[in-house]
Design a protein around this motif. Structure first.
Motif, PDB file in Angstrom:
ATOM      1  N   GLY A  22      12.147  -1.671 -10.456  1.00 44.42           N
ATOM      2  CA  GLY A  22      12.808  -0.546  -9.273  1.00 44.42           C
ATOM      3  C   GLY A  22      13.865  -1.081  -8.659  1.00 44.42           C
ATOM      4  O   GLY A  22      14.150  -0.524  -7.705  1.00 44.42           O
ATOM      5  N   PHE A  25      16.188   1.555  -7.310  1.00 41.54           N
ATOM      6  CA  PHE A  25      16.102   2.497  -6.248  1.00 41.54           C
ATOM      7  C   PHE A  25      15.465   1.957  -4.871  1.00 41.54           C
ATOM      8  O   PHE A  25      15.081   2.754  -4.200  1.00 41.54           O
ATOM      9  CB  PHE A  25      14.626   3.179  -6.778  1.00 41.54           C
ATOM     10  CG  PHE A  25      14.866   3.884  -8.420  1.00 41.54           C
ATOM     11  CD1 PHE A  25      15.566   4.909  -8.150  1.00 41.54           C
ATOM     12  CD2 PHE A  25      14.589   3.223  -9.251  1.00 41.54           C
ATOM     13  CE1 PHE A  25      15.816   5.484  -9.450  1.00 41.54           C
ATOM     14  CE2 PHE A  25      14.700   3.732 -10.578  1.00 41.54           C
ATOM     15  CZ  PHE A  25      15.392   5.077 -10.799  1.00 41.54           C
ATOM     16  N   LYS A  28      17.131   3.932  -2.026  1.00 37.50           N
ATOM     17  CA  LYS A  28      16.497   5.292  -2.070  1.00 37.50           C
ATOM     18  C   LYS A  28      15.174   5.665  -1.833  1.00 37.50           C
ATOM     19  O   LYS A  28      14.725   6.692  -1.776  1.00 37.50           O
ATOM     20  CB  LYS A  28      16.834   5.834  -3.745  1.00 37.50           C
ATOM     21  CG  LYS A  28      18.198   5.676  -4.261  1.00 37.50           C
ATOM     22  CD  LYS A  28      18.640   6.362  -5.785  1.00 37.50           C
ATOM     23  CE  LYS A  28      19.754   6.247  -6.179  1.00 37.50           C
ATOM     24  NZ  LYS A  28      20.507   4.861  -6.258  1.00 37.50           N
ATOM     25  N   ARG A  29      14.322   4.507  -1.457  1.00 35.54           N
ATOM     26  CA  ARG A  29      13.032   4.834  -0.865  1.00 35.54           C
ATOM     27  C   ARG A  29      13.045   4.364   0.448  1.00 35.54           C
ATOM     28  O   ARG A  29      13.408   3.230   0.901  1.00 35.54           O
ATOM     29  CB  ARG A  29      12.131   3.947  -1.695  1.00 35.54           C
ATOM     30  CG  ARG A  29      12.054   4.159  -3.359  1.00 35.54           C
ATOM     31  CD  ARG A  29      11.529   5.406  -3.619  1.00 35.54           C
ATOM     32  NE  ARG A  29      11.428   5.789  -5.014  1.00 35.54           N
ATOM     33  CZ  ARG A  29      12.464   6.426  -5.680  1.00 35.54           C
ATOM     34  NH1 ARG A  29      13.427   6.787  -5.000  1.00 35.54           N
ATOM     35  NH2 ARG A  29      12.283   6.672  -7.022  1.00 35.54           N
ATOM     36  N   TYR A  73       0.934   4.223  -6.637  1.00 38.03           N
ATOM     37  CA  TYR A  73       2.110   4.862  -6.827  1.00 38.03           C
ATOM     38  C   TYR A  73       1.995   6.240  -6.769  1.00 38.03           C
ATOM     39  O   TYR A  73       2.717   7.141  -6.301  1.00 38.03           O
ATOM     40  CB  TYR A  73       2.481   4.660  -8.417  1.00 38.03           C
ATOM     41  CG  TYR A  73       3.447   5.816  -9.191  1.00 38.03           C
ATOM     42  CD1 TYR A  73       4.909   5.793  -8.595  1.00 38.03           C
ATOM     43  CD2 TYR A  73       3.068   6.617  -9.942  1.00 38.03           C
ATOM     44  CE1 TYR A  73       5.769   6.898  -9.051  1.00 38.03           C
ATOM     45  CE2 TYR A  73       3.807   7.543 -10.401  1.00 38.03           C
ATOM     46  CZ  TYR A  73       5.220   7.748  -9.850  1.00 38.03           C
ATOM     47  OH  TYR A  73       6.013   8.621 -10.429  1.00 38.03           O
ATOM     48  N   GLU A 100       8.620   0.378 -13.854  1.00 41.26           N
ATOM     49  CA  GLU A 100      10.133   0.925 -14.218  1.00 41.26           C
ATOM     50  C   GLU A 100      10.095   2.315 -15.005  1.00 41.26           C
ATOM     51  O   GLU A 100      11.132   3.032 -14.450  1.00 41.26           O
ATOM     52  CB  GLU A 100      10.532  -0.149 -15.295  1.00 41.26           C
ATOM     53  CG  GLU A 100      10.914  -1.462 -14.953  1.00 41.26           C
ATOM     54  CD  GLU A 100      12.290  -1.766 -14.019  1.00 41.26           C
ATOM     55  OE1 GLU A 100      12.927  -0.398 -13.910  1.00 41.26           O
ATOM     56  OE2 GLU A 100      12.504  -2.660 -13.626  1.00 41.26           O
ATOM     57  N   GLU A 101       9.219   2.380 -15.790  1.00 35.69           N
ATOM     58  CA  GLU A 101       9.453   4.000 -16.377  1.00 35.69           C
ATOM     59  C   GLU A 101       9.174   4.922 -15.100  1.00 35.69           C
ATOM     60  O   GLU A 101       9.742   6.018 -15.131  1.00 35.69           O
ATOM     61  CB  GLU A 101       8.154   4.143 -17.319  1.00 35.69           C
ATOM     62  CG  GLU A 101       8.505   3.396 -18.661  1.00 35.69           C
ATOM     63  CD  GLU A 101       7.455   3.574 -19.605  1.00 35.69           C
ATOM     64  OE1 GLU A 101       6.131   4.207 -19.196  1.00 35.69           O
ATOM     65  OE2 GLU A 101       7.417   2.956 -20.651  1.00 35.69           O
ATOM     66  N   ASN A 102       8.547   4.885 -14.196  1.00 30.27           N
ATOM     67  CA  ASN A 102       8.348   5.644 -13.051  1.00 30.27           C
ATOM     68  C   ASN A 102       9.067   5.559 -11.905  1.00 30.27           C
ATOM     69  O   ASN A 102       8.661   6.160 -10.953  1.00 30.27           O
ATOM     70  CB  ASN A 102       6.618   5.706 -12.800  1.00 30.27           C
ATOM     71  CG  ASN A 102       5.989   6.355 -13.874  1.00 30.27           C
ATOM     72  OD1 ASN A 102       5.601   7.357 -13.952  1.00 30.27           O
ATOM     73  ND2 ASN A 102       5.230   5.299 -14.595  1.00 30.27           N
ATOM     74  N   GLU A 103       9.934   4.682 -12.086  1.00 33.23           N
ATOM     75  CA  GLU A 103      11.031   4.225 -10.834  1.00 33.23           C
ATOM     76  C   GLU A 103      10.258   3.894  -9.537  1.00 33.23           C
ATOM     77  O   GLU A 103      10.430   4.369  -8.551  1.00 33.23           O
ATOM     78  CB  GLU A 103      11.793   5.638 -10.564  1.00 33.23           C
ATOM     79  CG  GLU A 103      12.525   6.031 -11.809  1.00 33.23           C
ATOM     80  CD  GLU A 103      13.358   7.233 -11.573  1.00 33.23           C
ATOM     81  OE1 GLU A 103      13.426   7.788 -10.384  1.00 33.23           O
ATOM     82  OE2 GLU A 103      14.114   7.850 -12.344  1.00 33.23           O
TER      83      GLU A 103
END
Length: 563
Positions: A22, A25, A28-29, A73, A100-103
């Motif tokens: 991630g 991001f 962005k979080r 998550y 990674e796939e779910n950011e």
């Protein structure tokens, strides 16, 4: 602005930490809080929370650890930091791939880094940022109130908040009026409406009270209601377009609450100004309507110009009254001053809207629960008047469902500076309509010659005695037998004495109608074959139907007959 995960991991205490997933991001979080959680997660993790864990409940079981990360998550956490070295020695590649796939941001911490130290440094940064934003929010609140006191336009107030929050704000009320610094506010309103009805869109209402949020591009759209400060104010709402990944947090909502309060105060102030202007305007028109032989001098002209009236054109007058207005407005406009006075300003707005649709000048006032409208008159005045009143009735029914107005219409001579005489005629026509008990009717003064003659006759004492002596037996019989012989005679007379046609109108058998007609003759001692007797009965009934004869006089007369 709120803290981001990037700002947290850039703290010195995180120097030896490793971001495993991630990375793209981090900025962005948003982070509102930091907490230590061990398995199971259940409902102990909040949205936008930075979670620390040792993985103690998952030691030696990669599947349990995977489920733990998944639960964190799905709880909406901003990031998860796992301390390795005792219970978890390596974060499995499967878990890193899932993150990674779910950011989702996944961080590896060395075991020797104490959670207490991490929490202390992180919360110090979060609290410092929140304190700065709170101070800024207080400053914004003060500035917004100052703007209202200084008489700033609502557009300027919105623009100030837009610059502070880096967003676009549209204000709209329930009547469809818009205020915005944006050149095309309707497009943003339509965008919200389109997204709102899209079943695939997720409208989040669970976190922030009175705020709806819909994701849009790199940001989101918000809708926040603004409650009216009194019963007389129209409720409204904000549509806020937030772009560039600006975070929605409690501090931002605090600013929006301050904006709501400032806008409500601004509306209240503007409402007071508008009401004062309306009152002065209405008093001016009422002064013209109640003063005979008013000339168009320089003083009148200058005052008319100030109020936006053109007195150099002819006007026709319409006087309106509703018997059911107070009953219908008790619930809708509840308060200490419900009814006519509390909604007169809304009514005037609907009248002006109707006038704009027929492209005519209009002047409006009211007196004693009656609406008084002067509409620009031209050669096609009558058709325009009825089209205008159709619009007024339609708009008033939208404002107060079920409302019913009776209208009197009058114009003296050419209507040029004839406000007093035109109003008198409209007032007289309305009175005739109300006395004839015709709610919802429109009575033109020019069509009331017969009614005015009958009213004049009804005020003569001798005519009253003749009228009552003629119809009293019919009234007495009607009260005792519940048979309406007056309506029977009216239907018979309207059919020019044709018994067959009258019986069909009354839905009676022919013989039943003949029985009633003979009863009328026997009670009144008049012959329906004698034109003079028919005329006497007809004129007596017409005078009685004007309503001028008092009910107590009727009752006294009937009592005398029975004695």
């Amino acid at each position: 602005m709120a803290c981001t995960v990037k700002e947290i991991v850039n703290l010195q205490i995180f120097n030896i930490a490793k971001v495993k997933a991630g990375t793209a991001f981090l900025d962005k979080r948003q982070v509102d809080w930091m907490a230590v959680i061990e398995s199971p997660v259940e409902n102990f993790v909040r949205k936008q929370e930075f979670v620390l864990t040792t993985g103690m409940g998952c030691a030696g079981d990669p599947q349990l650890l995977f489920q733990f990360v998944k639960d964190v998550y799905e709880s909406g956490a901003s990031a998860l930091a796992i301390a390795v070295g005792r219970y978890i020695f390596d974060i499995p590649a499967e878990i890193i791939r899932y993150a990674e796939e779910n950011e989702f941001i996944l961080i590896e911490l060395p075991w020797e880094l104490r959670f207490a130290d991490i929490q202390r440094e992180t919360m110090k940064e979060i609290n410092l940022r929140q304190e700065q934003f709170s101070q800024n929010a207080i400053h914004i609140q003060k500035m917004l109130i100052d703007f209202v006191i200084q008489g700033k336009d609502l557009k300027d107030i919105l623009l100030y908040v837009e610059r502070e929050l880096h967003c676009v704000i549209i204000f709209a009320d329930s009547k469809g009026r818009l205020k915005a610094s944006n050149e095309k506010p309707e497009e943003i309103i339509q965008l919200w409406n389109d997204l709102e009805v899209n079943e695939e869109m997720n409208i989040d209402e669970s976190v922030y009270r009175q705020v709806q949020m819909i994701p849009y591009k790199n940001g989101y759209l918000l809708k926040k209601d603004i409650a009216a400060q009194s019963d007389d104010l129209v409720e409204g709402y904000f549509i806020i377009l937030v772009e560039n990944n600006t975070f929605l947090n409690h501090n931002m909502l605090q600013v929006l609450e301050s904006l709501s309060a400032a806008v409500a105060l601004w509306i209240s102030r503007e409402d007071a100004i508008v009401r004062t202007e309306i009152r002065l305007r209405n008093e001016f028109i009422w002064g013209l309507a109640k003063t005979p032989d008013r000339s168009l001098d320089k003083n009148i002209q200058s005052r008319a110009k100030v109020f936006g009236y053109n007195l150099n054109i002819p006007y026709i007058c319409m006087a309106g009254y509703s018997e059911n207005l107070d009953d219908l407005t008790k619930e809708q406009f509840s308060g200490t001053d419900f009814g006519f006075k509390s909604i007169i300003y809304y009514i005037e707005e609907e009248v002006r809207y109707a006038a704009s649709n027929v492209n005519k000048q209009v002047a409006f006032t009211f007196d004693n629960n009656r609406l008084i409208i002067f509409l620009e008159a031209q050669s096609d005045t009558q058709s325009i008047v009825h089209h205008f009143l159709n619009l007024v009735d339609k708009r008033l029914n939208m404002l107060i469902p079920g409302i019913l107005f009776t209208w009197g219409i009058g114009m003296h001579k050419d209507g040029m500076m004839q406000f007093y005489q035109s109003y008198k005629k409209a007032h007289s026509a309305l009175d005739i309509g109300l006395k004839l008990n015709s709610p919802g009717e429109r009575i033109n003064f020019e069509d009331t010659q017969l009614n005015r003659l009958l009213l004049h006759l009804a005020n003569n004492a001798e005519v009253k005695d003749i009228t009552l002596s003629t119809i009293a037996p019919l009234l007495e019989y009607q009260e005792k037998r519940e048979m309406n012989l007056i309506d029977t005679f009216i239907a018979y007379d309207n059919q020019n004495g044709n018994v067959s046609q009258a019986s069909r109108v009354l839905n009676l058998h022919r013989q039943s109608l003949l029985y009633r007609l003979r009863k009328i003759e026997s009670l009144t001692n008049l012959s329906l074959d004698n034109p003079d007797d028919v005329f006497l009965l007809k004129i007596s009934i017409k005078i009685w139907l004007t309503g001028t004869l008092k009910k107590d006089r009727e009752k006294n007369y009937l009592q005398n007959l029975s004695e």
